[in-house]
Design an enzyme around this catalytic site. Structure first.
Site, PDB file in Angstrom:
ATOM      1  N   GLU A  51       1.318  -0.066   4.074  1.00  0.00           N
ATOM      2  CA  GLU A  51       1.432  -0.188   5.526  1.00  0.00           C
ATOM      3  C   GLU A  51       0.292   0.536   6.235  1.00  0.00           C
ATOM      4  O   GLU A  51      -0.258   0.040   7.228  1.00  0.00           O
ATOM      5  CB  GLU A  51       2.779   0.371   5.992  1.00  0.00           C
ATOM      6  CG  GLU A  51       3.985  -0.434   5.533  1.00  0.00           C
ATOM      7  CD  GLU A  51       3.959  -1.865   6.023  1.00  0.00           C
ATOM      8  OE1 GLU A  51       3.500  -2.104   7.157  1.00  0.00           O
ATOM      9  OE2 GLU A  51       4.401  -2.756   5.285  1.00  0.00           O
ATOM     10  N   ASP A  97      -2.754  -4.408   0.096  1.00  0.00           N
ATOM     11  CA  ASP A  97      -2.421  -4.164  -1.309  1.00  0.00           C
ATOM     12  C   ASP A  97      -3.604  -3.547  -2.047  1.00  0.00           C
ATOM     13  O   ASP A  97      -3.439  -2.613  -2.852  1.00  0.00           O
ATOM     14  CB  ASP A  97      -2.026  -5.480  -1.991  1.00  0.00           C
ATOM     15  CG  ASP A  97      -0.643  -5.971  -1.580  1.00  0.00           C
ATOM     16  OD1 ASP A  97       0.122  -5.181  -0.996  1.00  0.00           O
ATOM     17  OD2 ASP A  97      -0.336  -7.152  -1.843  1.00  0.00           O
TER      18      ASP A  97
END
Length: 420
Positions: free
Chosen positions: A277, A366
């Protein structure tokens, strides 16, 4: 002339029907999930996906039928007349186009919300209940729907009123002024959402002191994230689905964790998910999305303003308005409603492009987590979340490419580089 004989109703209907679609959720899971997902969980995920797709299809089909009925059977003129009756009932006479348009929008949105209730009830109390997700009770459901409708009415008043006033005031270049108005409105909503809007539907409490909070604080310091609060939202009061996100502009940043997430993931996995995040923050994805949304809004109103000229002054086209039941008046709000039907193919294309950008952002976040040394923990967290939420393990590639804002799990695992 062309604008006097053009089949407006047929054209709008043919464009409107093109967006109806259905997903295929029946594909088998790949071997990579064999040691993580049982046969029963795979079966449940496929069944859950099929049930949701079927409901989405029925809901979309009903919405399309209702839109068709609205166009063919003069629902718009009826609602426009009803909005005047409402104003007269409270002692407001005369044309009052802006006030009448506000009432028209509120009636229309409330009607749409009420018509959607049966589908929402079926989704929560049949599908979500069947797979163990639903935690809502009927009183909670009614309370939330009432708050949604009330909030819709409150927000519609300044938004619709301001929008129409700017269009009237802006002249031929109104699209530019409307875009500025909508940008200011969007930023305002983003600013007040965490402290004003979100608490209307959920309770937020500070994350208790302990190992996880210490880890989160250390992570924020490590990446120089201006963390102000770490909050836990009572998502379990409504559903057992699990999520995490951050919100806020500039130095007022908040990390929000669903209480269901705290029960599902280990602290290491939770930190890995938060690194993902914070990767969005580090790479300014929030501002990228805000910029893209502004481009969309500008394109929307720019197109609308130029269609006015292209279609023989679209808003003032007596022939077109007459075809839809407005022979003696050409309200701006009705022009916007009709334009929304015509704009659907363009909106579908821009949504596809936005989803492409969003999926790219997910891969980048990611990769950031992997770079920070959390690849394995992130992989485990994503698999657990997918299993817990009964996510479709292998969605139909065409459907996911067009509709998904996040890449399928298999693609994310391959990109992280930890698949076997």
């Amino acid at each position: 002339m062309f604008h006097e004989t053009f089949p407006w109703q047929s054209a709008v209907l043919s464009i409107s029907w093109q967006h109806l679609r259905l997903a295929n959720s029946a594909l088998e899971a790949p071997p990579i999930f064999a040691k993580h997902v049982s046969e029963q969980e795979q079966s449940n995920a496929r069944a859950y996906g099929r049930d949701k797709s079927a409901l989405d299809f029925v809901s979309s089909f009903f919405s399309q039928i209702f839109s068709t009925f609205t166009i063919l059977y003069s629902v718009l003129p009826y609602l426009w007349s009803l909005s005047k009756d409402v104003l007269v009932a409270v002692g407001l006479t005369g044309e009052r186009e802006i006030l009448r348009s506000i009432v028209f929008v509120i009636i229309s949105m409330c009607s749409t919300s009420l018509l959607a209730i049966p589908f929402s009830l079926y989704k929560n109390f049949v599908i979500e209940q069947r797979y163990g997700f639903n935690k809502l009770t009927i009183p909670m459901f009614i309370s939330e729907k009432f708050k949604e409708i009330l909030l819709t009415g409150i927000i519609a008043f300044p938004v619709v009123g301001g929008l129409l006033r700017v269009i009237q005031w802006g002249g031929d270049s109104f699209f530019y002024h409307v875009w500025i108005f909508m940008f200011c409105l969007q930023v305002t909503v983003i600013l007040i959402f965490p402290t004003v809007l979100a608490p209307l539907f959920n309770s937020y409490t500070p994350l208790p002191e302990g190992d996880l909070k210490t880890r989160v604080a250390a992570l924020a310091k490590r990446v120089e994230f201006p963390l102000k609060k770490v909050l836990v939202v009572d998502g379990s009061q409504r559903s057992s689905h699990s999520y995490a996100y951050f919100t806020g502009f500039f130095k007022d940043k908040r990390i929000v964790l669903y209480d269901t997430l705290l029960e599902l993931l280990s602290h290491e996995e939770m930190v890995a998910l938060l690194v993902h995040e914070l990767g969005h923050w580090k790479m300014n994805h929030m501002y990228s999305k805000l910029f893209i949304s502004q481009v969309q809004l500008f394109a929307l109103f720019y197109t609308f303003s130029h269609l006015i000229v292209f279609f023989n002054k679209f808003i003032d086209s007596t022939a077109m308005y007459t075809a839809f039941g407005f022979p003696s008046s050409q309200p701006i709000i009705i022009g916007l409603v009709l334009f929304s039907f015509i704009y659907q193919p363009i909106d579908a294309l821009t949504s596809f492009l936005v989803n492409r950008v969003s999926r790219t952002h997910e891969f980048q976040a990611d990769a950031y987590a992997k770079k920070m040394g959390h690849a394995e923990e992130l992989k485990n967290a994503l698999i657990k979340l997918n299993i817990k939420n009964l996510g479709t393990l292998v969605p139909d590639p065409w459907y996911s490419a067009w509709h998904y804002s996040h890449p399928p799990l298999t693609e994310r695992l391959e990109a992280i580089g930890k698949t076997e």
